[in-house]
Design an enzyme around this catalytic site. Structure first.
Site, mmCIF file in Angstrom:
data_model
loop_
_atom_site.group_PDB
_atom_site.id
_atom_site.type_symbol
_atom_site.label_atom_id
_atom_site.label_comp_id
_atom_site.label_asym_id
_atom_site.label_seq_id
_atom_site.Cartn_x
_atom_site.Cartn_y
_atom_site.Cartn_z
ATOM 1 N N THR A 88 0.799 -1.221 0.000
ATOM 2 C CA THR A 88 0.000 0.000 0.000
ATOM 3 C C THR A 88 0.835 1.276 0.000
ATOM 4 O OG1 THR A 88 -0.150 -0.146 2.420
ATOM 5 C CG2 THR A 88 -1.950 -1.118 1.144
ATOM 6 N N THR A 109 7.002 0.165 2.172
ATOM 7 C CA THR A 109 7.063 0.647 3.555
ATOM 8 C C THR A 109 5.754 0.435 4.308
ATOM 9 O OG1 THR A 109 6.652 2.868 2.653
ATOM 10 C CG2 THR A 109 8.917 2.334 3.259
ATOM 11 N N SER A 110 4.728 -0.060 3.633
ATOM 12 C CA SER A 110 3.502 -0.421 4.329
ATOM 13 C C SER A 110 2.727 -1.394 3.457
ATOM 14 C CB SER A 110 2.640 0.811 4.630
ATOM 15 O OG SER A 110 1.560 0.466 5.488
ATOM 16 N N SER A 111 2.001 -2.298 4.112
ATOM 17 C CA SER A 111 1.269 -3.314 3.357
ATOM 18 C C SER A 111 0.167 -3.910 4.224
ATOM 19 C CB SER A 111 2.218 -4.428 2.895
ATOM 20 O OG SER A 111 2.709 -5.156 4.016
ATOM 21 N N ARG A 165 -0.824 6.502 7.833
ATOM 22 C CA ARG A 165 -1.297 5.116 7.800
ATOM 23 C C ARG A 165 -2.315 4.880 8.911
ATOM 24 N NH1 ARG A 165 -1.521 2.132 4.024
ATOM 25 N NH2 ARG A 165 -1.956 4.143 3.119
#
Length: 399
Positions: A88, A109-111, A165
């Site tokens: 993401t 760096t985000s998922s 996030r």
């Protein structure tokens, strides 16, 4: 495009199919976790994500295609209920999902972690009725929602270092009726206002166990986290805390990796050729080929984790056929080059990087190639050490 009116009914059908597939694979032995997977709407937590294109670009980089309901409803919904990690965010850049653009390369760096691993993490941490939990790494909030469905929102605290996030995860969680405690915080320090916890589960990796997490777990409580290093070796560990600042536990098998906690990420090391230029001309034949830690096998994955304990500040990259090891902390470097059917190594600096790795590989072979589950981690006043009865202790970096 217009989202079909039967979105929710399609999502229910796909959720049930995903839960059944995970149960058939043995991932959901606990009926309570299966029920949570059947209820939590994953698609509400992933309004946009990236999927890899079939072909790389002209520079050889992976092309990441944005996927949303507006761009391709069918592809988006099917991926949301597949057992797949959905990226993401890259390089800390928050996408504009109203006008998303393809990405070429980049560091995730985000998922949203694949559902089988999410449930496996909660199950491996032995999370059960009546437990309070601290989740490190809220991400999209899907894992948080599963914990809320299983335990009740009041029992769940989740922290995330990226405020954007967390804001998106909070909207999705509250929109689904879940009200856990959420906070922007660095996982390295846990979250004191809600301590102490029966379970601490990290959805990111650390170079060593953060002391704050030990202090925030109740005596007898458990911490599940992934240890990682700058050679990108990983191992999961389940620790039991004794309440006096020490803990001990077993390494868990499997090739599981998580993104590093941002404060534990590897530093930039520049151009490998510049490091190689300063090495002595004289080389020697290696005792162990670099493929032992670079091959795409479970054993190499395990060995890379053990090897990095000997060179905790080293990083590795391959340029052409040459493998480079670079240590920006001590100024040491090594290059391994194919030579006459084998490999040769040149080393320089205060630490002989490949020599140290070879000592670990020697000890591993002498011990009979023990698997990950035969190792333990002990955290005590003298440091943190990976232990095996037939090998020397392997220290982790100071947290």
């Amino acid at each position: 495009m217009t989202v079909p009116a039967n979105l929710e009914s399609d999502a229910v059908r796909l959720r049930e199919a995903m839960a059944k597939a995970l149960a058939d694979d043995g991932v959901l032995p606990d009926p309570a976790w299966r029920a949570a997977v059947e209820v939590v709407p994953r698609h509400r937590f992933v309004p946009g994500f990236y999927l890899p294109a079939d072909e790389r670009d002209e520079q050889g980089l992976t092309v990441w295609e944005p996927t949303t309901a507006e761009l391709d409803h069918g592809r988006w919904l099917a991926a949301a209920y597949s057992d797949t990690t959905l990226i993401t965010q890259f390089d800390g850049d928050e996408p504009d999902w109203k006008q998303p653009a393809a990405r070429h390369g980049g560091a995730p760096t985000s998922s949203s972690t694949l559902p089988s691993l999410v449930v496996r993490m909660w199950a491996d941490a032995e999370v059960g009725e009546g437990h309070t939990v601290l989740e490190i790494g809220t991400g999209t909030g899907y894992s948080t929602a599963l914990a809320c469905e299983r335990l009740g929102s009041a029992a769940v605290t989740s922290i995330e270092v990226d405020p954007r996030r967390l804001e998106q995860a909070a909207r999705a969680l509250y929109g689904c009726g879940y009200t856990p405690t959420l906070a922007v915080a660095d996982g390295l320090y846990g979250y004191w206002p809600e301590a102490k916890f029966d379970r601490v589960v990290a959805a990111c990796s650390f170079r060593a166990v953060p002391p704050a997490l030990l202090a925030q777990a109740r005596p007898g409580g458990k911490i599940l986290l992934t240890l990682s290093g700058w050679l990108y070796g990983y191992a999961r560990v389940l620790l039991t805390v004794d309440g006096s600042g020490t803990a001990e536990g077993q390494l868990l098998g499997g090739t599981v990796s998580f993104m590093s906690a941002r404060t534990h990420a590897a530093p930039a090391y520049g151009n490998p050729a510049h490091w190689a230029a300063g090495l002595p001309e004289k080389s020697r034949a290696v005792r162990h080929n670099p493929e032992r830690i670079t091959a795409a096998t479970e054993e190499a994955f395990h060995l890379r984790f053990l090897a990095q304990s000997a060179v905790p500040d080293a990083q590795m990259t391959t340029v052409g056929e040459v493998v480079h090891l670079v240590d920006v902390v001590t100024g040491s470097a090594a290059t391994l080059t194919p030579s006459d059917g084998g490999w040769s190594v040149r080393q320089g600096g205060p630490v002989r990087l490949w020599e140290r790795i070879e000592h670990v590989l020697d000890a591993y072979d002498a011990a009979g190639a023990p698997g990950p589950e035969t190792f333990t981690l002990r955290v005590h006043e003298g440091g943190q050490h990976i232990r095996h009865p037939r090998m020397p202790d392997l220290p982790l970096p100071r947290p």
